[in-house]
Motif scaffolding. Structure first.
Motif, PDB file in Angstrom:
ATOM      1  N   ASP A  99       0.780  -1.308  -0.081  1.00 28.74           N
ATOM      2  CA  ASP A  99       0.039   0.022   0.141  1.00 28.74           C
ATOM      3  C   ASP A  99       0.672   1.186   0.019  1.00 28.74           C
ATOM      4  O   ASP A  99       0.273   2.365   0.298  1.00 28.74           O
ATOM      5  CB  ASP A  99      -0.989   0.035   1.249  1.00 28.74           C
ATOM      6  N   LEU A 100       2.021   1.162  -0.247  1.00 31.23           N
ATOM      7  CA  LEU A 100       3.126   2.321  -0.257  1.00 31.23           C
ATOM      8  C   LEU A 100       2.811   3.560  -1.252  1.00 31.23           C
ATOM      9  O   LEU A 100       2.473   4.440  -0.743  1.00 31.23           O
ATOM     10  CB  LEU A 100       4.567   1.712  -0.393  1.00 31.23           C
ATOM     11  N   ILE A 101       2.314   3.311  -2.528  1.00 28.02           N
ATOM     12  CA  ILE A 101       1.907   4.259  -3.553  1.00 28.02           C
ATOM     13  C   ILE A 101       0.700   4.739  -2.915  1.00 28.02           C
ATOM     14  O   ILE A 101       0.557   6.090  -3.180  1.00 28.02           O
ATOM     15  CB  ILE A 101       1.984   3.765  -4.753  1.00 28.02           C
ATOM     16  N   SER A 102      -0.311   4.001  -2.624  1.00 28.21           N
ATOM     17  CA  SER A 102      -1.708   4.650  -2.285  1.00 28.21           C
ATOM     18  C   SER A 102      -1.658   5.581  -1.106  1.00 28.21           C
ATOM     19  O   SER A 102      -2.198   6.627  -0.862  1.00 28.21           O
ATOM     20  CB  SER A 102      -2.750   3.552  -2.100  1.00 28.21           C
ATOM     21  N   ALA A 103      -0.755   4.988   0.095  1.00 28.86           N
ATOM     22  CA  ALA A 103      -0.490   5.929   1.148  1.00 28.86           C
ATOM     23  C   ALA A 103       0.133   7.351   0.849  1.00 28.86           C
ATOM     24  O   ALA A 103      -0.427   8.240   1.570  1.00 28.86           O
ATOM     25  CB  ALA A 103       0.409   4.934   2.150  1.00 28.86           C
ATOM     26  N   TYR A 104       1.123   7.310   0.086  1.00 26.14           N
ATOM     27  CA  TYR A 104       1.635   8.283  -0.349  1.00 26.14           C
ATOM     28  C   TYR A 104       0.690   9.316  -1.020  1.00 26.14           C
ATOM     29  O   TYR A 104       0.568  10.454  -0.876  1.00 26.14           O
ATOM     30  CB  TYR A 104       2.672   8.377  -1.156  1.00 26.14           C
ATOM     31  N   ILE A 105      -0.248   8.812  -2.032  1.00 28.88           N
ATOM     32  CA  ILE A 105      -1.306   9.798  -2.604  1.00 28.88           C
ATOM     33  C   ILE A 105      -1.976  10.352  -1.465  1.00 28.88           C
ATOM     34  O   ILE A 105      -2.373  11.202  -1.491  1.00 28.88           O
ATOM     35  CB  ILE A 105      -1.896   8.724  -3.569  1.00 28.88           C
ATOM     36  N   MET A 106      -2.615   9.514  -0.592  1.00 31.10           N
ATOM     37  CA  MET A 106      -3.426   9.873   0.441  1.00 31.10           C
ATOM     38  C   MET A 106      -2.804  10.932   1.214  1.00 31.10           C
ATOM     39  O   MET A 106      -3.244  12.126   1.580  1.00 31.10           O
ATOM     40  CB  MET A 106      -3.800   8.643   1.456  1.00 31.10           C
ATOM     41  N   ALA A 107      -1.204  10.752   1.795  1.00 30.80           N
ATOM     42  CA  ALA A 107      -0.855  11.825   2.524  1.00 30.80           C
ATOM     43  C   ALA A 107      -0.653  13.266   1.783  1.00 30.80           C
ATOM     44  O   ALA A 107      -0.763  14.208   2.475  1.00 30.80           O
ATOM     45  CB  ALA A 107       0.605  11.396   2.692  1.00 30.80           C
ATOM     46  N   TYR A 108      -0.685  13.569   0.448  1.00 26.77           N
ATOM     47  CA  TYR A 108      -0.765  14.596  -0.165  1.00 26.77           C
ATOM     48  C   TYR A 108      -2.182  15.282  -0.371  1.00 26.77           C
ATOM     49  O   TYR A 108      -2.094  16.156  -0.811  1.00 26.77           O
ATOM     50  CB  TYR A 108      -0.041  14.541  -1.380  1.00 26.77           C
ATOM     51  N   ARG A 109      -3.178  14.576   0.140  1.00 26.23           N
ATOM     52  CA  ARG A 109      -4.519  15.275  -0.063  1.00 26.23           C
ATOM     53  C   ARG A 109      -4.710  16.463   1.101  1.00 26.23           C
ATOM     54  O   ARG A 109      -5.765  16.991   0.950  1.00 26.23           O
ATOM     55  CB  ARG A 109      -5.619  14.140   0.040  1.00 26.23           C
TER      56      ARG A 109
END
Length: 268
Positions: A99-109
């Motif tokens: 889930d690393l990619i999805s977690a980074y995308i979420m962090a920048y919201r």
């Protein structure tokens, strides 16, 4: 027309063909597929190119050849060629969790975030499998309270943070050191905290926040390049964070920075 990916994963690599299979396989298993992989390859004559070719059928991979220089030169090439809105940096011995990619995308919201670093879990390879090192759950959050208490005076003298960085996990001190805040580390186990990034094995930045940024060409070994980049983002007014929930494994094998250190020291 080729769709611009949300994330560019930048992986500088040199003499690590035997490890790339673990990394690229883990990227094929990401829960989010909205990313490209940018391989910065310094040719070494090993199996690197063959492994990348094999995974080019499964991943959107772009190869950039590095003809000279060391790790910061590779990072500069990555910054130059990446197309994503979020740039994720992985070492060529760092294996992302699914889930690393999805977690980074979420962090920048969250508005105002310019950089986010994740945790790094030490592992070894045994029987072609990743095995977590016993008693070592993190390379970043190993809090040595005994060292801190025994050397409290020296620590406080040499590691007073620059104004504004008092509550940061990794910060720059007034004495010019990259320092680590032990008390913040306790909080970082369970919640995101401010930090001038962490380890380059697993970190990310917002592309727009770093537009025009370049590491100095004379910086051969790139020691603490993560905090240099984090400091740049912080000075521009962005929030820079560490989130222990975003994890990657880091394979221990006795080498460092993907480069020939003896050669680099000689050139330095």
């Amino acid at each position: 027309i080729m769709k611009t990916p949300t994330v560019s994963v930048i992986i500088p690599t040199y003499r690590r063909g035997h490890l790339l299979t673990f990394i690229l396989e883990a990227l094929t298993n990401q829960t989010s597929k909205d990313f490209e992989v940018l391989m910065i390859v310094k040719p070494s004559g090993d199996t690197t190119e063959e492994v990348i070719k094999e995974y080019s059928e499964k991943l959107a991979i772009k190869v950039v050849k590095q003809n000279q220089g060391y790790v910061v030169d590779a990072l500069n090439l990555g910054l130059m060629h990446a197309r994503g809105k979020i740039l994720v940096f992985l070492d060529d011995d760092a294996v992302p969790l699914p889930d690393l990619i999805s977690a980074y995308i979420m962090a920048y919201r969250t508005a105002g975030v310019g950089g986010v670093a994740g945790d790094v879990i030490p592992v070894t390879i045994k029987d072609n499998k990743l095995c977590q090192i016993k008693g070592a759950s993190s390379e970043i959050l190993e809090v040595n309270k005994k060292y801190y208490s025994e050397n409290a005076f020296i620590w406080k003298l040499c590691n007073r943070p620059i104004n504004g960085l008092d509550d940061y996990l990794f910060y720059l001190s007034k004495a010019g050191f990259v320092s680590f805040h032990f008390q913040v580390a306790n909080r970082a186990l369970s919640q995101p905290v401010n930090s001038l990034l962490a380890k380059g094995a697993n970190m990310s930045i917002l592309a727009d926040a770093a537009k025009g940024f370049r590491f100095p060409d004379s910086w051969i070994l790139g020691l603490t390049f993560e905090q240099y980049l984090g400091w740049y983002l912080w000075k521009k007014g962005y929030n820079v964070l560490f989130n222990s929930e975003i994890k990657a494994y880091h394979v221990h094998h006795g080498q460092s920075l993907s480069r020939n250190i003896k050669e680099a020291k000689k050139e330095a």
